[in-house]
Design an enzyme around this catalytic site. Structure first.
Site, short mmCIF file in Angstrom:
data_model
loop_
_atom_site.label_atom_id
_atom_site.label_comp_id
_atom_site.label_asym_id
_atom_site.label_seq_id
_atom_site.Cartn_x
_atom_site.Cartn_y
_atom_site.Cartn_z
N GLY A 1 -13.29 9.54 3.99
CA GLY A 1 -14.59 8.87 3.79
C GLY A 1 -15.69 9.57 4.57
O GLY A 1 -16.55 8.93 5.17
N ARG B 1 -20.32 9.81 3.67
CA ARG B 1 -21.45 8.93 3.98
C ARG B 1 -21.21 8.19 5.29
O ARG B 1 -20.10 8.20 5.82
CB ARG B 1 -21.65 7.90 2.85
CG ARG B 1 -22.08 8.52 1.55
CD ARG B 1 -22.35 7.48 0.47
NE ARG B 1 -21.15 6.95 -0.13
CZ ARG B 1 -20.82 5.66 -0.18
NH1 ARG B 1 -21.62 4.75 0.33
NH2 ARG B 1 -19.70 5.27 -0.76
N TYR C 1 -10.14 -7.88 3.70
CA TYR C 1 -10.61 -6.86 4.64
C TYR C 1 -10.00 -7.10 6.04
O TYR C 1 -9.55 -6.17 6.71
CB TYR C 1 -12.13 -6.91 4.67
CG TYR C 1 -12.84 -5.83 5.43
CD1 TYR C 1 -13.00 -4.55 4.89
CD2 TYR C 1 -13.40 -6.10 6.68
CE1 TYR C 1 -13.70 -3.57 5.61
CE2 TYR C 1 -14.09 -5.13 7.38
CZ TYR C 1 -14.24 -3.86 6.85
OH TYR C 1 -14.94 -2.90 7.54
N ALA D 1 -6.44 -5.97 5.90
CA ALA D 1 -6.31 -4.50 5.90
C ALA D 1 -6.54 -3.96 7.31
O ALA D 1 -5.77 -3.13 7.80
CB ALA D 1 -7.32 -3.89 4.92
N LYS D 2 -7.59 -4.43 7.96
CA LYS D 2 -7.92 -3.90 9.29
C LYS D 2 -6.94 -4.41 10.35
O LYS D 2 -6.59 -3.67 11.27
CB LYS D 2 -9.36 -4.28 9.67
CG LYS D 2 -10.43 -3.70 8.73
CD LYS D 2 -10.40 -2.18 8.66
CE LYS D 2 -11.64 -1.61 7.98
NZ LYS D 2 -11.58 -0.15 7.86
N ILE E 1 -22.71 -1.95 11.75
CA ILE E 1 -23.27 -0.59 11.88
C ILE E 1 -24.14 -0.33 10.65
O ILE E 1 -23.76 -0.70 9.52
CB ILE E 1 -22.13 0.46 11.96
CG1 ILE E 1 -21.12 0.09 13.07
CG2 ILE E 1 -22.70 1.86 12.17
CD1 ILE E 1 -21.65 0.03 14.48
P1 NAP Z 1 -19.71 3.52 3.56
O1 NAP Z 1 -21.07 3.93 4.03
O2 NAP Z 1 -19.60 2.53 2.45
O3 NAP Z 1 -18.89 4.84 3.22
C1 NAP Z 1 -17.56 4.70 2.77
C2 NAP Z 1 -16.92 6.07 2.72
O4 NAP Z 1 -15.54 5.90 2.33
C3 NAP Z 1 -17.54 6.99 1.69
O5 NAP Z 1 -17.47 8.30 2.20
C4 NAP Z 1 -16.61 6.83 0.49
O6 NAP Z 1 -16.59 7.97 -0.38
C5 NAP Z 1 -15.27 6.71 1.20
N1 NAP Z 1 -14.22 6.09 0.40
C6 NAP Z 1 -14.19 4.82 -0.08
N2 NAP Z 1 -13.06 4.62 -0.77
C7 NAP Z 1 -12.36 5.80 -0.72
C8 NAP Z 1 -11.13 6.24 -1.25
N3 NAP Z 1 -10.36 5.41 -1.99
N4 NAP Z 1 -10.73 7.51 -1.01
C9 NAP Z 1 -11.51 8.35 -0.28
N5 NAP Z 1 -12.69 7.99 0.25
C10 NAP Z 1 -13.11 6.73 0.03
O7 NAP Z 1 -18.88 2.87 4.77
P2 NAP Z 1 -19.15 2.86 6.35
O8 NAP Z 1 -19.98 1.69 6.67
O9 NAP Z 1 -19.52 4.22 6.82
O10 NAP Z 1 -17.67 2.50 6.84
C11 NAP Z 1 -16.75 3.47 7.28
C12 NAP Z 1 -15.56 2.76 7.88
O11 NAP Z 1 -15.99 1.93 8.95
C13 NAP Z 1 -14.82 1.84 6.90
O12 NAP Z 1 -13.45 1.88 7.14
C14 NAP Z 1 -15.36 0.47 7.25
O13 NAP Z 1 -14.46 -0.54 6.89
C15 NAP Z 1 -15.52 0.61 8.74
N6 NAP Z 1 -16.48 -0.34 9.32
C16 NAP Z 1 -17.78 -0.31 8.98
C17 NAP Z 1 -18.66 -1.21 9.57
C18 NAP Z 1 -20.12 -1.24 9.25
O14 NAP Z 1 -20.81 -2.15 9.75
N7 NAP Z 1 -20.66 -0.31 8.49
C19 NAP Z 1 -18.17 -2.15 10.49
C20 NAP Z 1 -16.83 -2.14 10.82
C21 NAP Z 1 -15.99 -1.22 10.25
P3 NAP Z 1 -17.65 8.11 -1.63
O15 NAP Z 1 -18.96 8.50 -1.00
O16 NAP Z 1 -17.07 9.19 -2.48
O17 NAP Z 1 -17.71 6.76 -2.28
#
Ligand code: NAP
Length: 242
Positions: A8, A11, A153, A156-157, A186
């Site tokens: 991932g 982004r 979610y 999973a986590k 975030i």
């Molecule tokens: P995001 O901006 O939605 O980006 C998600 C990333 O995961 C993208 O690069 C996407 O690729 C990739 N992805 C999704 N499904 C995939 C798959 N099946 N195979 C390969 N790549 C995949 O998410 P984010 O906010 O940066 O979150 C990143 C991580 O942090 C996640 O695990 C999320 O659960 C965790 N998290 C986030 C927050 C928050 O507040 N943002 C809080 C706690 C935990 P594409 O660009 O190709 O779609």
């Protein structure tokens, strides 16, 4: 050349982690699923840090695809190994359990939990043989506390947190550390639809975090300085935790 894989990485938090690791001298393998244009932006940013990287497009939910991509990389790099893996790919499909569909349940579990297995298992042997490795799993406050509307979610986590603790004990003697990083809110695409003005009132720090703040913690865990930290879940949430 030292290699790190970030799932991932196209982004959000994953991109910031790619850039952080590039700044630490890693050649970064940028995994993503669909978004070629954003993945190229990450690659460009990695290069601007003075390092290099490559795109590694595959869907972490698809074990055959992941296996083919990783074994292809290993065959073309017989003398190298991926010493850092950051399992960051994750999705949200929030719903009350009462209304939750099979697709919402399995989609989130397959990405956040099964994706960890599909990616990490093939990389583990080389880390153990080389006696150095860093496995860093991006989890969530939701996986520690449980959040309503996120049973999929949170499961999973929470599952990934338990896997982190178990695997850490299997690999500690070989200098392979396994840790989890648990962000709160975030600022990324994932939280774009949320009402930040309302939610930030709940956060002692009074704001959402930035992806770079999470990436700095991941960078520390990946570094030799963190060699005695393993099996831990480190929160990064502006004081929000419970
Ligand atoms: P995001 O901006 O939605 O980006 C998600 C990333 O995961 C993208 O690069 C996407 O690729 C990739 N992805 C999704 N499904 C995939 C798959 N099946 N195979 C390969 N790549 C995949 O998410 P984010 O906010 O940066 O979150 C990143 C991580 O942090 C996640 O695990 C999320 O659960 C965790 N998290 C986030 C927050 C928050 O507040 N943002 C809080 C706690 C935990 P594409 O660009 O190709 O779609």
């Amino acid at each position: 050349m030292k290699y790190a894989l970030v799932t991932g990485g196209s982004r959000g938090i994953g991109r910031a982690i790619c850039i952080q690791l590039a700044g630490m001298g890693y050649h970064v393998l940028i995994n993503y699923r669909h978004n070629d244009a954003e993945a190229l932006v990450t690659l460009q940013a990695v290069r601007e840090k003075g390092s290099d990287g490559e795109l590694m497009k595959c869907d972490v939910t698809d074990q055959a695809q992941v296996s083919a991509v990783l074994s292809g990389w290993m065959q073309s790099h017989p003398d190298q190994y991926i010493e850092v893996v950051v399992n960051n790919a994750g999705i949200r499909k929030d719903n009350l359990l009462l209304w939750m569909t099979d697709e919402e349940w399995t989609g989130v579990l397959n990405t956040g939990l099964n994706g960890f297995f599909h990616v990490t298992q093939p990389l583990l042997k080389n880390m153990l043989v080389k006696r150095f490795g860093r496995i860093i799993n991006i989890v969530s406050l939701s996986g520690i506390k449980g959040l309503p509307g996120q049973t999929n979610y949170s499961a999973a986590k929470g599952g990934l947190i338990a896997a982190t603790k178990a695997l850490a004990q299997e690999t500690a003697k070989k200098q392979v550390t396994v840790n989890a990083v648990a962000p709160g809110f975030i600022r990324t695409d994932m939280t774009e639809q949320l009402n930040e003005n309302e939610l930030k009132k709940l956060i002692p720090a009074g704001r959402f975090g930035e992806p770079e703040e999470v990436a700095a913690l991941v960078g520390f865990l990946a570094s030799p300085a963190a060699s005695y930290i393993t099996g831990e879940v480190i929160s990064i949430n502006g004081g929000l935790y419970t």
